[in-house]
Design a protein around this motif. Structure first.
Motif, mmCIF file in Angstrom:
data_model
loop_
_atom_site.group_PDB
_atom_site.id
_atom_site.type_symbol
_atom_site.label_atom_id
_atom_site.label_comp_id
_atom_site.label_asym_id
_atom_site.label_seq_id
_atom_site.Cartn_x
_atom_site.Cartn_y
_atom_site.Cartn_z
ATOM 1 N N GLU A 39 -1.405 -1.550 11.133
ATOM 2 C CA GLU A 39 -0.258 -1.258 11.102
ATOM 3 C C GLU A 39 -0.369 -0.657 8.993
ATOM 4 O O GLU A 39 -0.418 -1.687 8.591
ATOM 5 C CB GLU A 39 1.355 -2.242 11.362
ATOM 6 C CG GLU A 39 0.843 -2.313 13.268
ATOM 7 C CD GLU A 39 2.274 -2.505 13.050
ATOM 8 O OE1 GLU A 39 3.428 -3.612 12.578
ATOM 9 O OE2 GLU A 39 2.391 -3.140 14.683
ATOM 10 N N ASP A 104 8.362 0.102 4.034
ATOM 11 C CA ASP A 104 8.289 -0.139 5.714
ATOM 12 C C ASP A 104 9.418 -0.470 6.569
ATOM 13 O O ASP A 104 9.310 -0.756 7.539
ATOM 14 C CB ASP A 104 7.586 -1.346 5.675
ATOM 15 C CG ASP A 104 6.287 -1.066 4.808
ATOM 16 O OD1 ASP A 104 5.512 0.318 5.240
ATOM 17 O OD2 ASP A 104 5.572 -1.762 3.655
ATOM 18 N N ASP A 248 4.628 0.605 14.829
ATOM 19 C CA ASP A 248 4.816 -1.010 14.056
ATOM 20 C C ASP A 248 5.067 -2.158 15.191
ATOM 21 O O ASP A 248 6.462 -2.186 14.627
ATOM 22 C CB ASP A 248 5.317 -0.823 12.261
ATOM 23 C CG ASP A 248 4.983 -0.044 11.425
ATOM 24 O OD1 ASP A 248 3.880 0.046 11.728
ATOM 25 O OD2 ASP A 248 5.744 0.136 10.387
ATOM 26 N N TRP A 251 5.119 -5.300 13.242
ATOM 27 C CA TRP A 251 5.987 -5.433 12.135
ATOM 28 C C TRP A 251 7.321 -6.143 12.628
ATOM 29 O O TRP A 251 8.377 -6.714 12.031
ATOM 30 C CB TRP A 251 6.001 -4.108 11.279
ATOM 31 C CG TRP A 251 6.989 -4.607 9.882
ATOM 32 C CD1 TRP A 251 7.958 -3.278 9.491
ATOM 33 C CD2 TRP A 251 7.601 -5.082 8.743
ATOM 34 N NE1 TRP A 251 8.129 -3.342 8.718
ATOM 35 C CE2 TRP A 251 7.927 -4.434 7.992
ATOM 36 C CE3 TRP A 251 7.481 -7.172 9.003
ATOM 37 C CZ2 TRP A 251 8.546 -5.158 6.737
ATOM 38 C CZ3 TRP A 251 7.890 -7.349 7.973
ATOM 39 C CH2 TRP A 251 8.734 -6.488 6.919
#
Length: 287
Positions: A39, A104, A248, A251
């Motif tokens: 990622e 992000d 992701d 995450w």
């Protein structure tokens, strides 16, 4: 948002996503790292996609509640700092920021939009109705109330409450406010609308709750603020999440853990900005 298209702030982006605008030169954060399972999430810096002039959400000076939440997330995920990719919340926002790997996380994103992967919701809020106390509207709890029939009503064009006003036949009394205003150059639409309410230009203002709560407190904390979460027609309450890239997954799980373990602190930050928080039963959250 270029008003900044406010919420559902990001809900509007979904409607306007057909074309994009070029990212300003020098606006991008640098140094993406490599997160779990490949990622592209920076492990040292929380790289945030945000609007530079979007109070009470985000602001380039760091005064918005999403700025405060970003600092919390950075601390809880072991990031050394927060870095921003600034971009007006308008058409092309997601594609030119998060999807281009320049950042992000989007700190506030309406649940259910396919442009991003949503975390679990970290708050739920609603559109609200504001009016002066003692002006004959104190018991009004719904857009459908007949006491609104002869009142001048301010609402943002194209938002869910406008559809409800049309259904009950009150559009002839509506003063529409623009969906898009570049608040880098002009006052927030919420600021303008509430000041119009105080001047008597309108009798009622209908706004997305986080904006209404913040600006009402700034301009006149004694205004009546009525939740529209229980409207019979039209959806007025929305869950707000953090947005990440669809790829992701780890995450997202990390952020879900942060939200779960820090919900009281998240609520405290939101309540400091007078965000009207609602639980899943439409009851107010006050602490």
């Amino acid at each position: 948002m270029t008003q900044h298209t406010r919420p559902l702030r990001h809900w509007f982006v979904a409607l306007l996503i057909a074309t994009g605008i070029a990212i300003p030169s020098g606006a991008l954060a640098q140094g993406a790292g490599l997160g779990a399972a490949g990622e592209l999430v920076d492990l040292d810096v929380l790289r945030v996609c945000a609007d530079p002039s979007n109070m009470p959400f985000s602001d380039q000076s760091g005064k918005g509640f999403e700025n405060k939440l970003a600092e919390l997330v950075a601390a809880k995920t072991g990031r050394k700092s927060v870095a921003y990719t600034w971009y007006p919340m308008a058409t092309g926002f997601v594609r030119n920021t998060l999807r281009s790997n320049h950042c992000d996380i989007i700190m506030g994103y309406a649940q259910g939009d396919e442009l991003v992967q949503n975390t679990n919701a970290y708050y739920r809020s609603t559109y609200v109705m504001l009016f002066k106390k003692g002006a004959g509207l104190d018991d009004v709890m719904s857009i459908e109330d007949t006491k609104l029939a002869g009142k001048k009503i301010g609402v943002v064009a194209g938002t869910p409450p406008a559809a409800n006003l049309a259904k009950v036949g009150y559009m002839r009394n509506v003063l529409p406010y623009p969906l898009m205003v570049d608040t880098r150059l002009a006052p927030s639409m919420a600021d303008v609308m509430i000041k119009d309410l105080m001047k008597g230009t309108i009798d009622v203002a209908i706004l997305w709750g986080p904006m209404a709560g913040y600006y009402a407190n700034e301009i006149n904390p004694d205004l009546a603020v009525v939740s529209l979460a229980k409207e019979k027609s039209g959806h007025m309450a929305y869950r707000i999440t953090m947005g990440v890239r669809p790829s992701d997954q780890e995450w997202k799980r990390t952020l879900n853990k942060v939200i779960k373990e820090n919900q009281p602190e998240i609520n405290r930050i939101l309540l400091e900005y007078h965000v009207p928080l609602m639980d899943e039963n439409d009851k107010p959250i006050t602490q």
